[in-house]
Design a protein around this motif. Structure first.
Motif, short mmCIF file in Angstrom:
data_model
loop_
_atom_site.label_atom_id
_atom_site.label_comp_id
_atom_site.label_asym_id
_atom_site.label_seq_id
_atom_site.Cartn_x
_atom_site.Cartn_y
_atom_site.Cartn_z
N MET A 1 86.95 76.49 76.16
CA MET A 1 86.69 77.04 74.82
C MET A 1 86.06 75.95 73.94
O MET A 1 86.58 74.84 73.84
CB MET A 1 88.01 77.52 74.21
N LYS A 2 84.94 76.29 73.31
CA LYS A 2 84.27 75.34 72.42
C LYS A 2 84.65 75.64 70.97
O LYS A 2 84.76 76.80 70.58
CB LYS A 2 82.75 75.47 72.56
N TYR B 1 83.66 74.90 66.93
CA TYR B 1 82.59 74.47 66.01
C TYR B 1 83.19 73.57 64.93
O TYR B 1 84.16 73.95 64.28
CB TYR B 1 81.97 75.72 65.39
N PHE C 1 79.37 71.56 68.47
CA PHE C 1 80.40 72.19 69.30
C PHE C 1 81.13 71.15 70.14
O PHE C 1 80.51 70.25 70.71
CB PHE C 1 79.77 73.26 70.20
N ASP D 1 84.56 70.51 73.01
CA ASP D 1 85.61 71.09 73.85
C ASP D 1 86.90 71.10 73.04
O ASP D 1 87.11 70.21 72.21
CB ASP D 1 85.81 70.25 75.12
N LYS D 2 87.74 72.07 73.33
CA LYS D 2 89.01 72.21 72.61
C LYS D 2 89.76 70.87 72.51
O LYS D 2 90.26 70.49 71.45
CB LYS D 2 89.85 73.26 73.35
N THR E 1 79.41 80.72 67.73
CA THR E 1 80.64 80.24 68.39
C THR E 1 81.16 81.30 69.37
O THR E 1 81.56 80.99 70.49
CB THR E 1 81.72 79.90 67.33
N ASN F 1 81.16 80.94 73.59
CA ASN F 1 82.42 81.11 74.32
C ASN F 1 82.47 82.42 75.10
O ASN F 1 83.48 82.72 75.74
CB ASN F 1 83.59 81.02 73.35
N LEU G 1 82.72 85.48 74.08
CA LEU G 1 83.79 86.36 73.61
C LEU G 1 83.27 87.62 72.93
O LEU G 1 82.37 87.54 72.09
CB LEU G 1 84.70 85.60 72.64
N ALA H 1 87.98 88.94 70.00
CA ALA H 1 88.52 87.61 69.69
C ALA H 1 89.17 87.58 68.32
O ALA H 1 88.96 88.45 67.48
CB ALA H 1 87.40 86.59 69.74
N THR I 1 87.62 80.09 67.98
CA THR I 1 87.69 81.47 68.48
C THR I 1 88.72 81.49 69.61
O THR I 1 88.71 80.61 70.47
CB THR I 1 86.32 81.96 69.00
N ASP I 2 89.59 82.45 69.54
CA ASP I 2 90.70 82.49 70.51
C ASP I 2 91.22 83.92 70.54
O ASP I 2 90.54 84.84 70.07
CB ASP I 2 91.80 81.51 70.04
#
Ligand code: PXG
Length: 283
Positions: free
Chosen positions: A1-2, A4, A9, A11-12, A76, A80, A82, A85, A114-115
């Protein structure tokens, strides 16, 4: 998951903000929780309006136009991959000194995460939520206006802790006048004799986007809606009670302070509005 952060961007695991950011040091900033259903961001303009209004109130200039912010959110989601989300948009005051003065801060940071989010179990949606009225009142509007979705959520977190200590999943919060305000992360509605009632924005609440959608859906369905001050008595004596929020969507309330609300199950108007909301978001 990236994630912003201010135009880039990460990585988590590498998505980090300075310990000198006043968002961390003082809760100085604003945020939004937004949902994306089937590739369409739900009520994005309304969420951005609220974010920018809150930023104005706290004298924070968001370093992006609303249009650029919307594009960053879409980008974003795209990066990802998605379509459905939960989006968390955050704007912090930025890096400053170990003093309150926001003028000493550099540029505000813009964060987009975003998750997914699942606040309650399917079983709780089925059975309804139990609330406890807590001693912590909602922030006095003259101190910190609840219409600002600020990064300082301690008022709500304290309420949530009290509810948990009472064995409940959500807190019913009153305002400084002793009227019903809202819950720690959701707005509250009741149904009494066919009329849908919810506290008005000047009761010291966050003017929820879901709340607005539900009011519109009810009016379209011919259900009379009143934005009126409510007391705990109104809640206890209600035929139906439910909460609204981006994360929870619409969830029935079965009990408040040990009193069973209505039949103790999801009532007919709650059910109808839940169905209409589902149609609107999952069409
Ligand atoms: N009141 C408060 C205090 C909130 O924080 C709502 C009402 C409902 O507003 P919307 O616009 O979402 O209908 C909120 C929103 C979380 C979470 O992580 C909480 C909210 C939204 C998204 C996630 O618990 N609260």
């Amino acid at each position: 998951m990236k994630v912003y952060i201010s135009g880039k961007f990460y990585d988590k695991a590498d998505a980090k903000i300075s310990v000198y950011d006043h968002g961390l040091l003082y809760g100085d900033g604003v945020f939004e929780g937004i949902r994306c259903y089937s590739g369409k961001v739900f009520k994005l303009d309304e969420h951005l309006d609220r974010l920018y209004d809150g930023a104005r109130h706290i004298h924070l200039e968001i370093p992006l136009s609303k249009q650029a912010f919307a594009e960053a959110i879409h980008e974003t989601l795209r990066i990802n991959g998605l379509k459905d989300a939960y989006i968390r948009a955050v704007v912090t005051r930025g890096i400053g000194t170990l003093g309150l003065d926001p003028r000493k801060c550099g540029k505000p940071e813009v964060i987009i995460i975003t998750d997914s989010i699942q606040l309650y179990s399917p079983e709780t949606y089925e059975k309804g939520l139990e609330l406890a009225t807590v001693a912590t009142i909602r922030n006095h509007p003259a101190a910190l206006d609840p219409r600002i979705k600020s990064l300082n959520y301690l008022n709500n977190i304290l309420a949530r802790i009290e509810a948990t200590l009472c064995g409940c999943e959500e807190a019913l919060m009153l305002n400084h006048k002793g009227e019903v305000a809202e819950c720690s992360g959701d707005n509250i509605f009741i149904v009494k004799q066919g009329v849908l009632k919810t506290p008005p924005p000047d009761a010291g609440i966050l003017k929820g986007i879901t709340r607005g959608v539900v009011i519109d859906l009810a009016r379209q369905a011919g259900i009379p809606v009143q934005e009126v001050p409510l007391t705990r008595h109104d809640i206890y004596a209600a035929d139906e009670c439910f909460l609204t929020g981006t994360a929870a969507e619409i969830i029935a309330v079965s009990k408040v302070d040990g009193r069973v609300i209505g039949s103790g199950k999801q009532g007919p108007i709650t059910k109808l509005l839940h169905q209409r909301f589902h149609e609107l978001t999952r069409q």
